[in-house]
Scaffold this motif. Structure first.
Motif, mmCIF file in Angstrom:
data_model
loop_
_atom_site.group_PDB
_atom_site.id
_atom_site.type_symbol
_atom_site.label_atom_id
_atom_site.label_comp_id
_atom_site.label_asym_id
_atom_site.label_seq_id
_atom_site.Cartn_x
_atom_site.Cartn_y
_atom_site.Cartn_z
ATOM 1 N N GLY A 111 0.785 -1.380 0.033
ATOM 2 C CA GLY A 111 0.024 0.075 0.065
ATOM 3 C C GLY A 111 0.745 1.294 -0.158
ATOM 4 N N SER A 112 2.057 1.154 -0.135
ATOM 5 C CA SER A 112 3.074 2.265 -0.287
ATOM 6 C C SER A 112 2.894 3.174 -1.483
ATOM 7 N N GLY A 113 2.373 2.678 -2.444
ATOM 8 C CA GLY A 113 2.336 3.296 -3.736
ATOM 9 C C GLY A 113 3.648 3.229 -4.472
ATOM 10 N N PHE A 114 4.532 2.585 -4.057
ATOM 11 C CA PHE A 114 5.925 2.565 -4.694
ATOM 12 C C PHE A 114 6.014 1.380 -5.526
ATOM 13 N N ALA A 115 5.914 0.953 -6.692
ATOM 14 C CA ALA A 115 5.881 0.005 -7.238
ATOM 15 C C ALA A 115 6.854 0.348 -8.953
ATOM 16 N N GLU A 116 7.531 -0.504 -9.202
ATOM 17 C CA GLU A 116 8.255 -0.309 -10.694
ATOM 18 C C GLU A 116 8.701 -1.717 -11.019
ATOM 19 N N ARG A 117 8.192 -2.183 -12.267
ATOM 20 C CA ARG A 117 8.645 -3.464 -12.745
ATOM 21 C C ARG A 117 9.959 -3.719 -13.249
ATOM 22 N N TYR A 118 10.589 -4.539 -13.203
ATOM 23 C CA TYR A 118 12.113 -4.748 -13.939
ATOM 24 C C TYR A 118 12.015 -4.796 -15.175
ATOM 25 N N SER A 119 12.902 -4.243 -15.785
ATOM 26 C CA SER A 119 12.950 -4.471 -17.587
ATOM 27 C C SER A 119 13.310 -6.060 -17.369
ATOM 28 N N PRO A 120 13.194 -6.450 -18.604
ATOM 29 C CA PRO A 120 13.513 -7.949 -18.941
ATOM 30 C C PRO A 120 14.812 -8.516 -18.662
ATOM 31 N N GLU A 121 15.831 -7.514 -18.964
ATOM 32 C CA GLU A 121 17.330 -7.707 -18.897
ATOM 33 C C GLU A 121 17.660 -7.600 -17.467
ATOM 34 N N GLU A 122 17.048 -6.706 -16.492
ATOM 35 C CA GLU A 122 17.159 -6.382 -15.213
ATOM 36 C C GLU A 122 16.668 -7.788 -14.342
ATOM 37 N N ARG A 123 15.551 -8.116 -14.807
ATOM 38 C CA ARG A 123 14.788 -9.227 -14.095
ATOM 39 C C ARG A 123 15.581 -10.628 -14.231
ATOM 40 N N ASP A 124 15.891 -10.833 -15.387
ATOM 41 C CA ASP A 124 16.742 -11.960 -15.785
ATOM 42 C C ASP A 124 18.247 -12.082 -15.017
ATOM 43 N N SER A 125 18.886 -10.816 -15.074
ATOM 44 C CA SER A 125 20.085 -10.571 -14.333
ATOM 45 C C SER A 125 19.783 -11.130 -12.887
ATOM 46 N N LEU A 126 19.001 -10.433 -12.182
ATOM 47 C CA LEU A 126 18.796 -10.671 -10.954
ATOM 48 C C LEU A 126 18.362 -12.134 -10.403
ATOM 49 N N ILE A 127 17.519 -12.866 -11.331
ATOM 50 C CA ILE A 127 17.269 -14.128 -11.107
ATOM 51 C C ILE A 127 18.362 -14.748 -11.319
ATOM 52 N N ARG A 128 19.218 -14.780 -12.105
ATOM 53 C CA ARG A 128 20.472 -15.585 -12.038
ATOM 54 C C ARG A 128 21.420 -15.391 -10.889
ATOM 55 N N LYS A 129 21.429 -13.944 -10.518
ATOM 56 C CA LYS A 129 22.446 -13.721 -9.449
ATOM 57 C C LYS A 129 22.040 -14.253 -8.217
ATOM 58 N N ILE A 130 20.510 -14.227 -7.744
ATOM 59 C CA ILE A 130 19.901 -14.970 -6.631
ATOM 60 C C ILE A 130 19.798 -16.418 -6.859
ATOM 61 N N GLY A 131 19.677 -16.822 -7.988
ATOM 62 C CA GLY A 131 19.622 -18.368 -8.198
ATOM 63 C C GLY A 131 20.879 -19.047 -8.059
ATOM 64 N N GLU A 132 22.323 -18.328 -8.135
ATOM 65 C CA GLU A 132 23.440 -18.850 -8.120
ATOM 66 C C GLU A 132 23.593 -18.915 -6.631
ATOM 67 N N ARG A 133 23.470 -17.906 -5.802
ATOM 68 C CA ARG A 133 23.300 -17.617 -4.599
ATOM 69 C C ARG A 133 22.605 -18.823 -3.733
ATOM 70 N N LEU A 134 21.466 -19.194 -4.100
ATOM 71 C CA LEU A 134 20.555 -19.938 -3.613
ATOM 72 C C LEU A 134 20.898 -21.392 -3.637
ATOM 73 N N GLY A 135 22.060 -21.690 -4.638
ATOM 74 C CA GLY A 135 22.603 -22.958 -4.884
ATOM 75 C C GLY A 135 23.653 -23.133 -4.197
ATOM 76 N N GLN A 136 24.105 -22.187 -3.114
ATOM 77 C CA GLN A 136 25.290 -22.383 -2.534
ATOM 78 C C GLN A 136 24.633 -22.515 -0.920
ATOM 79 N N LYS A 137 23.904 -23.478 -0.432
ATOM 80 C CA LYS A 137 23.186 -23.853 0.678
ATOM 81 C C LYS A 137 24.539 -24.178 1.674
#
Length: 137
Positions: A111-137
């Motif tokens: 409800g803060s009113g702050f929302a901004e979608r990722y560009s496809p490139e930003e989203r894919d890069s962040l998914i890779r970055k987080i996914g790589e880190r999640l693989g390091q349990k």
């Protein structure tokens, strides 16, 4: 046995990152905050207490892993964890990295009113970055 189905709103507002033993790990499509959503892949659940005791423990472990990952990657001031479900009844847990400099601090992101979608490139890069880190349990 009924198949697990991700709620349409979660499907529309997130991108998949990983599948863990209990939860699907999703990236909320809001670049204002590093924001993960964990969805236990169990049919028909709306509340944490509806999980088996074993799955409740697994959920806490998975929330901790998601929290540590955001902490490591983004160095936030606080990790917010919540299971609201007022708009989306399917059980899901928000794990959000918060910073004193974010536009809604110290208030809630909802409800803060702050929302901004990722560009496809930003989203894919962040998914890779987080996914790589999640693989390091």
């Amino acid at each position: 046995m009924t198949m697990f189905h991700l709620h349409d709103r979660l499907q529309a507002d997130t991108a998949p990152i990983a599948e863990w033993p209990l939860c699907r790990v999703l990236l909320m499509d809001n670049r204002v905050w590093p924001w993960l959503i964990l969805v236990p892949a169990r049919h028909g659940l709306t509340e944490i207490h509806q999980l088996s005791r074993e799955d409740q423990h697994r959920l806490v472990d998975e929330i901790a892993l998601a929290s540590r990952t955001l902490e490591t990657l983004f160095s936030p001031d606080k990790i917010n964890v919540g299971a609201l479900g007022n708009l989306v009844p399917q059980l899901h847990i928000h794990v959000i990295a918060r910073s004193r400099t974010d536009p809604a601090w110290p208030g809630p992101v909802w409800g803060s009113g702050f929302a901004e979608r990722y560009s496809p490139e930003e989203r894919d890069s962040l998914i890779r970055k987080i996914g790589e880190r999640l693989g390091q349990k």
